[in-house]
Design a protein around this motif. Structure first.
Motif, PDB file in Angstrom:
ATOM      1  N   GLY A  62      -9.708 -11.442   0.415  1.00 59.90           N
ATOM      2  CA  GLY A  62     -10.020 -10.613  -0.737  1.00 59.90           C
ATOM      3  C   GLY A  62      -9.967  -9.128  -0.467  1.00 59.90           C
ATOM      4  O   GLY A  62     -10.291  -8.319  -1.358  1.00 59.90           O
ATOM      5  N   ASP A  63      -9.540  -8.736   0.733  1.00 57.16           N
ATOM      6  CA  ASP A  63      -9.517  -7.324   1.103  1.00 57.16           C
ATOM      7  C   ASP A  63      -8.179  -6.652   0.845  1.00 57.16           C
ATOM      8  O   ASP A  63      -7.968  -5.508   1.251  1.00 57.16           O
ATOM      9  CB  ASP A  63      -9.877  -7.166   2.579  1.00 57.16           C
ATOM     10  N   ALA A  64      -7.246  -7.343   0.201  1.00 59.03           N
ATOM     11  CA  ALA A  64      -5.934  -6.768  -0.087  1.00 59.03           C
ATOM     12  C   ALA A  64      -5.735  -6.696  -1.592  1.00 59.03           C
ATOM     13  O   ALA A  64      -6.058  -7.644  -2.323  1.00 59.03           O
ATOM     14  CB  ALA A  64      -4.831  -7.592   0.557  1.00 59.03           C
ATOM     15  N   ASP A  65      -5.215  -5.564  -2.051  1.00 52.70           N
ATOM     16  CA  ASP A  65      -4.900  -5.393  -3.465  1.00 52.70           C
ATOM     17  C   ASP A  65      -3.496  -5.920  -3.686  1.00 52.70           C
ATOM     18  O   ASP A  65      -2.509  -5.205  -3.565  1.00 52.70           O
ATOM     19  CB  ASP A  65      -5.001  -3.909  -3.839  1.00 52.70           C
ATOM     20  N   LEU A  66      -3.416  -7.204  -4.009  1.00 50.60           N
ATOM     21  CA  LEU A  66      -2.124  -7.869  -4.099  1.00 50.60           C
ATOM     22  C   LEU A  66      -2.103  -8.755  -5.325  1.00 50.60           C
ATOM     23  O   LEU A  66      -3.054  -9.503  -5.585  1.00 50.60           O
ATOM     24  CB  LEU A  66      -1.875  -8.713  -2.847  1.00 50.60           C
ATOM     25  N   THR A  67      -1.039  -8.675  -6.103  1.00 51.54           N
ATOM     26  CA  THR A  67      -0.837  -9.606  -7.205  1.00 51.54           C
ATOM     27  C   THR A  67       0.415 -10.403  -6.911  1.00 51.54           C
ATOM     28  O   THR A  67       1.431  -9.869  -6.502  1.00 51.54           O
ATOM     29  CB  THR A  67      -0.663  -8.857  -8.540  1.00 51.54           C
ATOM     30  N   GLY A  68       0.333 -11.702  -7.108  1.00 51.17           N
ATOM     31  CA  GLY A  68       1.534 -12.493  -6.871  1.00 51.17           C
ATOM     32  C   GLY A  68       1.230 -13.933  -6.554  1.00 51.17           C
ATOM     33  O   GLY A  68       0.349 -14.238  -5.753  1.00 51.17           O
ATOM     34  N   VAL A  69       1.957 -14.839  -7.219  1.00 48.16           N
ATOM     35  CA  VAL A  69       1.955 -16.257  -6.908  1.00 48.16           C
ATOM     36  C   VAL A  69       3.398 -16.629  -6.585  1.00 48.16           C
ATOM     37  O   VAL A  69       4.329 -15.898  -6.917  1.00 48.16           O
ATOM     38  CB  VAL A  69       1.411 -17.103  -8.070  1.00 48.16           C
ATOM     39  N   ILE A  77       4.623  -0.242  -4.468  1.00 44.08           N
ATOM     40  CA  ILE A  77       4.014  -0.202  -3.129  1.00 44.08           C
ATOM     41  C   ILE A  77       3.259   1.103  -2.960  1.00 44.08           C
ATOM     42  O   ILE A  77       3.762   2.177  -3.328  1.00 44.08           O
ATOM     43  CB  ILE A  77       5.084  -0.318  -2.026  1.00 44.08           C
ATOM     44  N   ASP A  78       2.073   1.005  -2.400  1.00 44.60           N
ATOM     45  CA  ASP A  78       1.295   2.192  -2.028  1.00 44.60           C
ATOM     46  C   ASP A  78       0.863   2.005  -0.582  1.00 44.60           C
ATOM     47  O   ASP A  78       0.003   1.179  -0.283  1.00 44.60           O
ATOM     48  CB  ASP A  78       0.078   2.347  -2.938  1.00 44.60           C
ATOM     49  N   ILE A  79       1.520   2.767   0.334  1.00 41.92           N
ATOM     50  CA  ILE A  79       1.180   2.621   1.747  1.00 41.92           C
ATOM     51  C   ILE A  79       0.075   3.586   2.158  1.00 41.92           C
ATOM     52  O   ILE A  79      -0.273   3.672   3.333  1.00 41.92           O
ATOM     53  CB  ILE A  79       2.416   2.827   2.646  1.00 41.92           C
ATOM     54  N   GLY A  80      -0.482   4.284   1.178  1.00 37.38           N
ATOM     55  CA  GLY A  80      -1.607   5.161   1.484  1.00 37.38           C
ATOM     56  C   GLY A  80      -2.886   4.396   1.721  1.00 37.38           C
ATOM     57  O   GLY A  80      -3.849   4.929   2.285  1.00 37.38           O
ATOM     58  N   SER A  81      -2.917   3.125   1.323  1.00 33.32           N
ATOM     59  CA  SER A  81      -4.088   2.282   1.576  1.00 33.32           C
ATOM     60  C   SER A  81      -3.783   1.331   2.710  1.00 33.32           C
ATOM     61  O   SER A  81      -2.625   1.069   3.038  1.00 33.32           O
ATOM     62  CB  SER A  81      -4.441   1.488   0.319  1.00 33.32           C
ATOM     63  N   GLU A  82      -4.823   0.810   3.339  1.00 33.32           N
ATOM     64  CA  GLU A  82      -4.650  -0.164   4.418  1.00 33.32           C
ATOM     65  C   GLU A  82      -5.467  -1.410   4.103  1.00 33.32           C
ATOM     66  O   GLU A  82      -6.695  -1.332   3.995  1.00 33.32           O
ATOM     67  CB  GLU A  82      -5.088   0.429   5.754  1.00 33.32           C
ATOM     68  N   PRO A  83      -4.799  -2.547   3.983  1.00 29.13           N
ATOM     69  CA  PRO A  83      -3.345  -2.725   4.023  1.00 29.13           C
ATOM     70  C   PRO A  83      -2.683  -2.167   2.767  1.00 29.13           C
ATOM     71  O   PRO A  83      -3.389  -1.791   1.821  1.00 29.13           O
ATOM     72  CB  PRO A  83      -3.191  -4.238   4.115  1.00 29.13           C
ATOM     73  N   PRO A  84      -1.350  -2.069   2.739  1.00 27.39           N
ATOM     74  CA  PRO A  84      -0.681  -1.492   1.574  1.00 27.39           C
ATOM     75  C   PRO A  84      -0.982  -2.276   0.304  1.00 27.39           C
ATOM     76  O   PRO A  84      -1.213  -3.484   0.329  1.00 27.39           O
ATOM     77  CB  PRO A  84       0.809  -1.611   1.932  1.00 27.39           C
ATOM     78  N   THR A  85      -1.000  -1.562  -0.799  1.00 26.72           N
ATOM     79  CA  THR A  85      -1.132  -2.192  -2.110  1.00 26.72           C
ATOM     80  C   THR A  85       0.250  -2.613  -2.594  1.00 26.72           C
ATOM     81  O   THR A  85       1.185  -1.812  -2.598  1.00 26.72           O
ATOM     82  CB  THR A  85      -1.767  -1.222  -3.115  1.00 26.72           C
ATOM     83  N   ILE A  86       0.389  -3.881  -2.989  1.00 26.48           N
ATOM     84  CA  ILE A  86       1.666  -4.415  -3.454  1.00 26.48           C
ATOM     85  C   ILE A  86       1.444  -5.017  -4.838  1.00 26.48           C
ATOM     86  O   ILE A  86       0.598  -5.896  -5.014  1.00 26.48           O
ATOM     87  CB  ILE A  86       2.209  -5.489  -2.493  1.00 26.48           C
ATOM     88  N   GLY A  97      -0.851 -12.569   6.279  1.00 26.88           N
ATOM     89  CA  GLY A  97      -0.154 -11.386   6.750  1.00 26.88           C
ATOM     90  C   GLY A  97       0.492 -10.601   5.626  1.00 26.88           C
ATOM     91  O   GLY A  97       0.981 -11.172   4.650  1.00 26.88           O
ATOM     92  N   ILE A  98       0.472  -9.270   5.760  1.00 29.39           N
ATOM     93  CA  ILE A  98       1.144  -8.365   4.837  1.00 29.39           C
ATOM     94  C   ILE A  98       2.127  -7.531   5.651  1.00 29.39           C
ATOM     95  O   ILE A  98       1.778  -7.027   6.732  1.00 29.39           O
ATOM     96  CB  ILE A  98       0.143  -7.457   4.109  1.00 29.39           C
ATOM     97  N   PHE A  99       3.353  -7.352   5.134  1.00 25.58           N
ATOM     98  CA  PHE A  99       4.421  -6.725   5.905  1.00 25.58           C
ATOM     99  C   PHE A  99       5.031  -5.560   5.129  1.00 25.58           C
ATOM    100  O   PHE A  99       5.315  -5.688   3.927  1.00 25.58           O
ATOM    101  CB  PHE A  99       5.521  -7.739   6.234  1.00 25.58           C
ATOM    102  N   LEU A 100       5.205  -4.468   5.820  1.00 32.14           N
ATOM    103  CA  LEU A 100       5.961  -3.329   5.308  1.00 32.14           C
ATOM    104  C   LEU A 100       7.257  -3.257   6.094  1.00 32.14           C
ATOM    105  O   LEU A 100       7.246  -3.244   7.323  1.00 32.14           O
ATOM    106  CB  LEU A 100       5.164  -2.030   5.466  1.00 32.14           C
ATOM    107  N   ARG A 101       8.382  -3.168   5.376  1.00 29.32           N
ATOM    108  CA  ARG A 101       9.673  -3.247   6.044  1.00 29.32           C
ATOM    109  C   ARG A 101      10.201  -1.863   6.437  1.00 29.32           C
ATOM    110  O   ARG A 101       9.715  -0.841   5.949  1.00 29.32           O
ATOM    111  CB  ARG A 101      10.663  -3.975   5.138  1.00 29.32           C
ATOM    112  N   PRO A 102      11.212  -1.803   7.319  1.00 32.10           N
ATOM    113  CA  PRO A 102      11.693  -0.521   7.851  1.00 32.10           C
ATOM    114  C   PRO A 102      12.150   0.461   6.775  1.00 32.10           C
ATOM    115  O   PRO A 102      12.553   0.071   5.673  1.00 32.10           O
ATOM    116  CB  PRO A 102      12.858  -0.938   8.751  1.00 32.10           C
TER     117      PRO A 102
END
Length: 983
Positions: free
Chosen positions: A538-545, A418-427, A243-248
């Motif tokens: 592999g469909d999310a542009d995410l970096t992080g461990v 954060i880039d919410i212009g893509s789906e899911p957002p790029t983090i 899951g990927i979450f964008l907060r309020p």
């Protein structure tokens, strides 16, 4: 010989009963289908035509619907066995008007469930669950059975009643789901059948077994006829959900050069969850028919369900007012953030002076073990053609044990892009910083323990007298008594910090901000590095461990918690910080403490009268029933009232509470069936239904608070009990009008059903004034927030269904078939807004800037549009299905975790209380199956769920910021290779 009308009528009933029973049996692969034929002498006889598989099951379900007195939709055993569904819950989603929940709980939009959970009928979650027409429930604070706990292999069929008759047990506001098991006398001969399956999840990449075995036989003896059936089913399943979450978003006027209002997200985070469950079901049934007038039965049904999910997560825990933005931040035309970099390099003076954006990195382990055992015995006596007497006894025992344990480390990230212009957002963030264990610190722990037990004794007795040659067909009366006890222990979610940024020396705490990192964790004995391999497929542009605590620490509660806090205190002390003296050790909540107990006792007394009638001689015959059910409910909730430890209002003492509640419901009903033609049936039904409040809402435990203002000396008296033992049931006046067209005998039918429900007594939290004595005996007025019967709702809509095999097509296309149904539901609610006495927050939906959310909200869990489309093929030895289920968006909850808060504005301590509504986005799922009959005894097949790898999303709706996706989930495509045998 001329036969009398009553003789012909009896013959028709016998033939119809035999026909329907045989259909059910042939759907199970036991017998062929009977057909009516005439011999050479012109006499009517039964001729066997072998029809098996999907055709037989569909015909059987349609005959049940056609012959029923009430409005009902059914699925028989062959459907459950051959639809690509691994539980009763997922099977039910194929029924018109029925939707299932794809989250673990409708009130928890942060945790997706790959296997369906809650069931709603016509948008209503108040669904009564039955086992063979008797009560069935799970001991989890509620009143209904968790259908996902029940193996579908044990079922002979499932009936969904939309509008009841008076002889049906009360309690289903949306409808009643009756799970029917097989009985020994259903089979003419001995039956032995079984199945083995291998289940594979392509995302979690794990393989699990399942299997079932059934034995049934019957014997003629000098003492009468006996029948015995034994059935057992076991299955495992494993899935993974990312899951990927964008907060309020929050309104800020200090981040743009011109001072215009800009809407800034609090942040974004991501999670991965592994789910594993085991389910074991066993069933035994004994029937005895000593003569032609009597029959006895005894059944024992047991369902065992063990579940565990492990979640690795990193989540933002910053203040939305301390965020700084990069110069390249992009806003849309409404001033809403689109992309940019968030940071907190220079915390404002009113925040902890700890640079960076605080994040939590947790491991959460949730375990549930549920066991439900149902014992039932009954006797039916038909002394003459007119009289029928029956009685049943039932005892149900259910237990549920739950541990939901979260342990988290903390880390302060320099920035988050954060880039919410893509789906899911790029983090994007600093992966090297995340990979260094010395940048982490122990943050908090939060256990939640539930230990629930419930049992019920039930008895019912029914008496029916049948008339012949009369408009009145029968008169039926009955009595029912139940005695239920429920003891639910719930400690709540007990959050307690270990090291938090607000514990720093800058804020008068005992920690040095420069020494938050804890190098001793780097050896891996207490932490695990989660690299989020193949995250989001592999469909999310995410970096992080993420370095998160080991799962053993979360699962080892309470001992692991004691050790964890002791180690953290010793480490702080070794640095010269008096952690243990300042903050203390972890305070365990003892589940045996009486304050966590919710003890309920409930007795019900019901009586009904039902009159069946029929105008058989009319050009368009009309029949039906009219009746009334009267039920009294007496309940006792035992608990405590806790006084404030502030003189003169109280001394902190606890006073035992015994809350007694009693109410009576009168539930009339009318069901009419008009046979316009032999193939065209119209129905009209009107009734009053009720649904009792959940036991979890009726706890008799209340804490009174006396908050003293240090500056003014003023005292605020309040209480947020969140429970009310005096709740009354929801009631609904409901109406159905349907038209059913059975256009061929090979399973061809179409129907449309219009429905309306006027609901009263919706339960919502409200704030009211209540008086309690102080130490001097003077009554003091407290502002108390508790659930009450406060609102109303109207639900209306229609269901359309169609089913047909296309036998008129040339071979091999004559094996094709189609099932389709569509449900439209419109709703409106009238629930007063309220202010919480506990924290001043509005119960109604409120945006982050304090403004009310615009628009009228529908009833929770209700999709305006939903449909099912099932393509079928049955020809020779091949049977295949492709099923698409889709539902529109629906409201999940108002202000769930992560979507509520009380935050101060920029540069002030002013509180802004906000609660956002969270919706599940429209979603569909494609499932398929194909089976091949190797011979008359063996069948092999492949089943698949989520063939298109659907992405599930939730939506948060705000005013100024507009609507945004709050979360994105992906999970497994599940496959099952199955071998079935029947002898």
């Amino acid at each position: 010989m001329t036969k009398s009308p009553e003789t012909l009528s009896s013959a028709r009933r016998l033939i119809s009963s035999t026909y329907v029973s045989s259909l059910v049996l042939c759907a199970m692969g036991v017998v062929g289908m009977p057909a009516l034929a005439q011999d050479d002498a012109g006499e009517t006889s039964l001729e066997e035509i072998v029809v098996t598989g999907q055709r037989a099951s569909i015909q059987s379900a349609q005959n049940i619907k056609r012959d029923a007195e009430a409005i009902v939709d059914s699925i028989v055993a062959d459907d459950i066995g051959k639809l690509p569904d691994r539980s009763v819950t997922e099977t039910l989603q194929r029924v018109p008007g029925v939707t299932i929940e794809r989250f673990i709980s409708i009130g928890d939009p942060e945790h997706f469930s790959a296997e369906g959970s809650g069931v709603a009928v016509r948008g209503m979650k108040h669904v009564r669950s039955e086992l063979n027409g008797r009560d069935s429930f799970s001991a989890s604070g509620g009143r209904s059975l968790s259908f996902e706990d029940v193996p579908s292999e044990l079922m002979a069929g499932v009936d969904v009643y939309k509008n009841p008759s008076a002889d049906m047990i009360e309690g289903g506001l949306g409808g009643t789901v009756d799970l029917r098991t097989r009985m020994p006398f259903d089979s003419d001969d001995r039956l032995i059948s079984g199945s083995v399956s291998v289940n594979y999840g392509d995302f979690i990449k794990e393989t699990d077994p399942s299997g079932s075995l059934l034995y049934s036989d019957r014997w003629d003896t000098s003492a009468g006829e006996f029948g015995l059936l034994l059935d057992v089913a076991y299955s495992e399943i494993s899935t993974r959900t990312d899951g990927i979450f964008l907060r309020p978003f929050f309104a800020r006027n200090d981040v743009t050069e011109d001072g215009s209002t800009a809407w800034i997200p609090r942040g974004a985070d991501w999670r991965s969850m592994d789910f594993n469950r085991e389910r074991l079901g066993s069933y035994a049934a004994l029937q005895w028919r000593p003569d032609d007038t009597q029959e006895f039965f005894l059944t024992v049904f047991r369902s065992e369900y063990d579940m565990r999910w492990d979640e690795d997560a990193i989540f933002v825990s910053n203040s939305p007012w301390s965020i700084q933005l990069s110069d390249d931040t992009v806003f849309d035309e409404n001033g809403v953030f689109v992309s940019g970099t968030l940071s907190n390099t220079a915390p404002p003076s009113w925040e902890p002076q700890v640079p960076g954006i605080p994040f939590g990195a947790d491991i959460r382990v949730s375990e549930r073990e549920s066991v439900t055992t149902d014992y039932a015995a009954g006797w039916k006596w038909v002394p003459t053609d007119n009289w029928e007497i029956s009685t049943e006894f039932q005892y149900t025992d259910s237990t549920t044990d739950t541990l939901d344990s979260t342990v988290a480390t903390g880390i302060n990230l320099e920035s988050l892009t954060i880039d919410i212009g893509s789906e899911p957002p790029t983090i994007t963030t600093d992966e090297e910083f995340l990979a260094d264990p010395t940048n982490y610190y122990w943050a908090f722990a939060m256990p939640h323990v539930e230990d629930s037990e419930a049992n019920q004794f039930a008895w019912r007795g029914d008496l029916e007298y049948k008339f012949y040659d009369s408009v009145v067909k029968s008169v039926k009366v009955g009595l029912r008594y139940t005695d239920r006890e429920a003891d639910n222990i719930n400690t709540g979610y007990h959050w307690q910090g270990i090291y938090q940024t607000w514990m720093t020396t800058d804020w008068g705490g005992g920690l040095n901000v420069n020494e938050l990192g804890m190098p001793y964790m780097a050896d891996g004995s207490q932490m695990t590095l989660n690299t989020f391999d193949n995250f989001f497929r592999g469909d999310a542009d995410l970096t992080g461990v993420v370095w998160a605590p080991n799962a053993d620490i979360a699962a080892g509660y309470p001992g692991s918690y004691v050790d964890l806090y002791a180690d953290a205190a010793a480490y702080a002390d070794s640095l010269g910080h008096p952690y243990s003296a300042t903050y203390g050790d972890y305070v365990l909540r003892d589940p045996n403490d009486e304050q966590w107990a919710n003890i309920q006792e409930e007795q019900t007394y019901s009586a009904y009268g039902l009159l069946r009638f029929g105008f058989d001689e009319w050009a368009m015959p009309l029949d039906g029933n009219i009746g009334v059910r009267v039920v009294e409910t007496d309940s006792v909730s035992s608990g405590f009232l806790v006084y404030p430890n502030v003189a003169p209002f109280g001394d902190g003492s606890m006073e035992p509470v015994r809350a007694e509640n009693s109410y009576t419901n009168v539930l009339p009903s009318l069901n009419l069936r008009l046979s316009i033609r032999e193939d065209l049936v119209a129905r009209f039904a009107v009734s009053k239904a009720m649904a009792r409040p959940e036991f979890s809402e009726m706890q008799a435990y209340q804490i009174l608070n006396a908050d003293v203002d240090a500056d003014t000396g003023g005292v605020t008296l309040s209480s947020g009990s969140w429970n009310n033992p005096y709740l009354e049931p929801l009631e609904a006046d409901q109406m159905d009008l349907s038209l059913e067209w059975y256009f061929n005998d090979a399973g061809g039918m179409a129907h449309i059903n219009l429905f309306y429900k006027d609901i009263d007594g919706i339960i919502r939290n409200q704030t009211i004034a209540e008086q309690y004595p102080d130490l001097n005996g003077t009554l003091q007025t407290y502002s108390v927030t508790r659930p009450i019967n406060a609102g109303t709702a109207e639900i209306q809509g229609y269901e359309i269904g169609y089913s047909q095999f296309f036998d008129f097509l040339p071979e091999p296309f004559d094996g094709l078939g189609l099932q389709a149904n569509y449900t439209y539901i419109d709703s409106s609610t009238d629930v007063p807004a309220s202010i919480s006495a506990d924290d001043g927050s509005l119960i109604a939906p409120v945006d982050t800037d304090g403004t009310m959310i615009e628009g009228t909200l529908p009833y929770e869990g209700l999709s305006e549009n939903a449909f099912n489309l099932v393509g079928m093929f049955e020809k020779g030895r091949i049977s295949a299905r492709l099923a698409w289920s889709w539902r529109d968006e629906y409201l999940m909850s108002i202000g769930p975790n992560g979507f509520n808060g009380t935050d101060g504005g920029v540069g002030t301590n002013q509180s802004v209380a906000w609660k956002l509504p969270v919706w599940s986005d429209a979603t569909g799922q494609l499932d398929g199956s194909i089976f091949y009959d190797i011979n008359d005894n063996f069948t092999i097949g492949l089943e698949a769920n989520n063939l298109t790898n659907e992405q599930t999303r939730t939506i948060m709706k705000q005013n100024g910021a507009g609507d945004h996706y709050a979360s994105y989930f992906v999970n497994d495509t599940r496959y099952a290779l199955t071998l079935r045998a029947s002898f």
